[in-house]
Design a protein around this motif. Structure first.
Motif, PDB file in Angstrom:
ATOM      1  N   LEU A 185       7.731   7.148  22.568  1.00 45.64           N
ATOM      2  CA  LEU A 185       8.258   8.417  23.234  1.00 45.64           C
ATOM      3  C   LEU A 185       7.520   9.648  22.222  1.00 45.64           C
ATOM      4  O   LEU A 185       7.955   9.825  21.228  1.00 45.64           O
ATOM      5  N   ALA A 186       6.516  10.018  22.733  1.00 45.88           N
ATOM      6  CA  ALA A 186       5.420  10.849  21.941  1.00 45.88           C
ATOM      7  C   ALA A 186       6.135  12.220  21.665  1.00 45.88           C
ATOM      8  O   ALA A 186       5.852  12.849  20.697  1.00 45.88           O
ATOM      9  N   ASP A 187       7.111  12.926  22.885  1.00 47.92           N
ATOM     10  CA  ASP A 187       7.462  13.969  22.674  1.00 47.92           C
ATOM     11  C   ASP A 187       8.504  14.098  21.188  1.00 47.92           C
ATOM     12  O   ASP A 187       8.609  15.159  20.562  1.00 47.92           O
ATOM     13  N   SER A 188       9.264  13.005  21.295  1.00 45.77           N
ATOM     14  CA  SER A 188      10.418  12.953  20.304  1.00 45.77           C
ATOM     15  C   SER A 188       9.716  12.100  18.893  1.00 45.77           C
ATOM     16  O   SER A 188      10.400  11.939  17.941  1.00 45.77           O
ATOM     17  N   ARG A 189       8.338  11.902  19.184  1.00 44.80           N
ATOM     18  CA  ARG A 189       7.741  10.914  18.138  1.00 44.80           C
ATOM     19  C   ARG A 189       8.609   9.854  17.496  1.00 44.80           C
ATOM     20  O   ARG A 189       8.735   9.309  16.315  1.00 44.80           O
ATOM     21  N   GLU A 190       8.994   9.028  18.522  1.00 52.58           N
ATOM     22  CA  GLU A 190       9.476   7.683  18.217  1.00 52.58           C
ATOM     23  C   GLU A 190       9.053   6.607  19.033  1.00 52.58           C
ATOM     24  O   GLU A 190       8.348   6.559  20.161  1.00 52.58           O
ATOM     25  N   LEU A 191       9.158   5.544  18.087  1.00 53.56           N
ATOM     26  CA  LEU A 191       8.639   4.230  18.702  1.00 53.56           C
ATOM     27  C   LEU A 191       9.879   3.229  18.723  1.00 53.56           C
ATOM     28  O   LEU A 191      10.632   3.457  18.030  1.00 53.56           O
ATOM     29  N   VAL A 192       9.836   2.544  19.931  1.00 52.24           N
ATOM     30  CA  VAL A 192      10.926   1.537  20.094  1.00 52.24           C
ATOM     31  C   VAL A 192      10.600   0.080  20.160  1.00 52.24           C
ATOM     32  O   VAL A 192       9.427  -0.376  20.365  1.00 52.24           O
ATOM     33  N   PHE A 193      11.366  -0.651  19.278  1.00 55.42           N
ATOM     34  CA  PHE A 193      11.276  -2.031  19.149  1.00 55.42           C
ATOM     35  C   PHE A 193      12.274  -2.790  19.484  1.00 55.42           C
ATOM     36  O   PHE A 193      13.571  -2.100  19.785  1.00 55.42           O
TER      37      PHE A 193
ATOM     38  N   GLN B 114      20.296   0.358  17.492  1.00 56.24           N
ATOM     39  CA  GLN B 114      21.340   0.495  18.239  1.00 56.24           C
ATOM     40  C   GLN B 114      21.792  -0.962  19.039  1.00 56.24           C
ATOM     41  O   GLN B 114      20.959  -1.619  19.511  1.00 56.24           O
ATOM     42  N   THR B 115      22.834  -1.167  19.147  1.00 53.51           N
ATOM     43  CA  THR B 115      23.484  -2.318  19.714  1.00 53.51           C
ATOM     44  C   THR B 115      24.318  -2.180  20.952  1.00 53.51           C
ATOM     45  O   THR B 115      24.729  -3.138  21.568  1.00 53.51           O
ATOM     46  N   SER B 116      24.608  -0.875  21.215  1.00 53.47           N
ATOM     47  CA  SER B 116      25.262  -0.771  22.432  1.00 53.47           C
ATOM     48  C   SER B 116      24.899   0.877  23.115  1.00 53.47           C
ATOM     49  O   SER B 116      24.093   1.434  22.348  1.00 53.47           O
ATOM     50  N   GLY B 117      25.499   1.011  24.099  1.00 55.28           N
ATOM     51  CA  GLY B 117      24.947   2.140  24.770  1.00 55.28           C
ATOM     52  C   GLY B 117      24.033   2.190  25.727  1.00 55.28           C
ATOM     53  O   GLY B 117      23.371   1.131  25.967  1.00 55.28           O
ATOM     54  N   LEU B 118      23.626   3.343  26.438  1.00 63.12           N
ATOM     55  CA  LEU B 118      22.619   3.214  27.510  1.00 63.12           C
ATOM     56  C   LEU B 118      21.417   2.684  27.043  1.00 63.12           C
ATOM     57  O   LEU B 118      20.462   2.050  27.874  1.00 63.12           O
ATOM     58  N   ASN B 119      20.945   3.052  26.119  1.00 64.44           N
ATOM     59  CA  ASN B 119      19.590   2.789  25.705  1.00 64.44           C
ATOM     60  C   ASN B 119      19.526   1.261  25.414  1.00 64.44           C
ATOM     61  O   ASN B 119      18.291   0.911  25.834  1.00 64.44           O
ATOM     62  N   VAL B 120      20.615   0.780  25.151  1.00 67.39           N
ATOM     63  CA  VAL B 120      20.500  -0.999  25.123  1.00 67.39           C
ATOM     64  C   VAL B 120      20.482  -1.443  26.218  1.00 67.39           C
ATOM     65  O   VAL B 120      19.938  -2.341  26.808  1.00 67.39           O
TER      66      VAL B 120
ATOM     67  N   PHE C  71      21.095  -8.401  21.567  1.00 68.22           N
ATOM     68  CA  PHE C  71      19.954  -7.860  21.808  1.00 68.22           C
ATOM     69  C   PHE C  71      20.069  -6.205  21.154  1.00 68.22           C
ATOM     70  O   PHE C  71      21.253  -5.780  21.359  1.00 68.22           O
ATOM     71  N   ALA C  72      19.118  -5.864  20.170  1.00 71.28           N
ATOM     72  CA  ALA C  72      19.426  -4.509  19.530  1.00 71.28           C
ATOM     73  C   ALA C  72      17.978  -3.952  19.983  1.00 71.28           C
ATOM     74  O   ALA C  72      16.929  -4.355  20.017  1.00 71.28           O
ATOM     75  N   VAL C  73      18.179  -2.640  19.996  1.00 73.96           N
ATOM     76  CA  VAL C  73      17.028  -1.717  20.077  1.00 73.96           C
ATOM     77  C   VAL C  73      16.834  -0.742  18.733  1.00 73.96           C
ATOM     78  O   VAL C  73      17.833  -0.286  18.283  1.00 73.96           O
ATOM     79  N   VAL C  74      15.703  -0.693  18.207  1.00 74.77           N
ATOM     80  CA  VAL C  74      15.351  -0.067  17.065  1.00 74.77           C
ATOM     81  C   VAL C  74      14.517   1.091  17.690  1.00 74.77           C
ATOM     82  O   VAL C  74      13.622   1.007  18.174  1.00 74.77           O
ATOM     83  N   MET C  75      14.875   2.285  16.936  1.00 76.37           N
ATOM     84  CA  MET C  75      14.164   3.464  17.177  1.00 76.37           C
ATOM     85  C   MET C  75      13.737   3.837  15.739  1.00 76.37           C
ATOM     86  O   MET C  75      14.420   4.205  14.933  1.00 76.37           O
ATOM     87  N   ALA C  76      12.399   4.084  15.815  1.00 77.08           N
ATOM     88  CA  ALA C  76      11.772   4.339  14.510  1.00 77.08           C
ATOM     89  C   ALA C  76      11.144   5.967  14.880  1.00 77.08           C
ATOM     90  O   ALA C  76      10.174   6.077  15.764  1.00 77.08           O
ATOM     91  N   ARG C  77      11.641   6.990  14.207  1.00 77.44           N
ATOM     92  CA  ARG C  77      11.170   8.262  14.391  1.00 77.44           C
ATOM     93  C   ARG C  77      10.147   8.336  13.233  1.00 77.44           C
ATOM     94  O   ARG C  77      10.329   8.146  12.100  1.00 77.44           O
ATOM     95  N   VAL C  78       8.929   8.918  13.532  1.00 73.63           N
ATOM     96  CA  VAL C  78       7.909   9.094  12.703  1.00 73.63           C
ATOM     97  C   VAL C  78       7.833  10.398  11.948  1.00 73.63           C
ATOM     98  O   VAL C  78       7.825  11.472  12.636  1.00 73.63           O
ATOM     99  N   LEU C  79       7.861  10.342  10.612  1.00 75.44           N
ATOM    100  CA  LEU C  79       7.977  11.506   9.895  1.00 75.44           C
ATOM    101  C   LEU C  79       6.394  11.945   9.342  1.00 75.44           C
ATOM    102  O   LEU C  79       6.056  13.015   9.122  1.00 75.44           O
TER     103      LEU C  79
END
Ligand SMILES: Cc1cc2nc3c(=O)[nH]c(=O)nc-3n(C[C@H](O)[C@H](O)[C@H](O)COP(=O)(O)O)c2cc1C
Length: 184
Positions: free
Chosen positions: A55-63, A103-109, A149-157
């Protein structure tokens, strides 16, 4: 190796994000598999992970990962880390300083699991035993009752970019203070 060398810091930074987006799509991109380093009780821990989305706009990588894995506990205790990747084709290494959110729950997951559960890769998140559990030599897993299943959001600093090149290596840092050439 790239034929023409980009010499503007702004263009290099844009190219890094474009290449990251391609890496999430192309299985043969060198940056598709990254090393995720986390901290546990003052000790460095590292493992390979596959880049799924950018997600380039928010500088996030998803795993994607298993919610019961050791790395999840490490990220929850200390939500900071470093992502490392290298592309032989580009001659570029990135070291990304990140904050990490599991994140382990919610719409993202749920939206991503809905897609993934129709593929063979779903098995990675359906084991009844947590990753790293000691098992007998001929362990036959039981059928899973639920997914982990879990989603990892990594925000690039901050981005530390290193280019290896026959005409001379180059290095630059991109962070909240702007862009800066560095001695490689
Ligand atoms: C090429 C490759 C890709 C991998 N991709 C992932 C991944 O996307 N997510 C993941 O949780 N583990 C992935 N793994 C497994 C991890 O490297 C690691 O062995 C596992 O997740 C347990 O790590 P932990 O005990 O630090 O949590 C991958 C391993 C390899 C070799």
């Amino acid at each position: 190796m790239m034929t023409a060398r980009i010499d503007s810091l702004a263009l290099i930074e844009t190219s890094c994000w474009r290449e990251l987006q391609q890496a999430a799509q192309q299985t043969d991109h060198g940056w598709r598999t990254m090393v995720l380093a986390t901290v546990e009780d003052g000790v460095a821990q590292a493992r390979s992970v596959v880049l799924r989305e950018v997600l380039a706009d928010s500088r996030e990588l998803v795993f994607y990962t298993d919610a019961r894995s050791a790395k999840v506990a490490q990220m929850q205790a200390q939500p900071v880390g470093t992502l490392l990747c290298w592309s032989k084709d580009l001659g570029w290494q990135l070291r990304l300083r990140v904050t990490l959110q599991v994140q382990t729950s919610g719409l993202n997951v749920s939206s991503r699991w809905a897609r993934l559960k129709l593929t063979p890769a779903a098995q990675d998140y359906l084991s009844p035993l947590p990753p790293g559990t000691p098992v007998a030599e001929r362990y036959e897993p039981e059928r899973a009752t639920r997914d982990h299943f879990a989603v990892v959001m990594a925000r690039v600093l901050a981005v530390d970019w290193l280019e290896l090149h026959a005409d001379g290596h180059r290095r630059a840092r991109f962070d909240g203070d702007g862009a800066q050439w560095l001695q490689p």
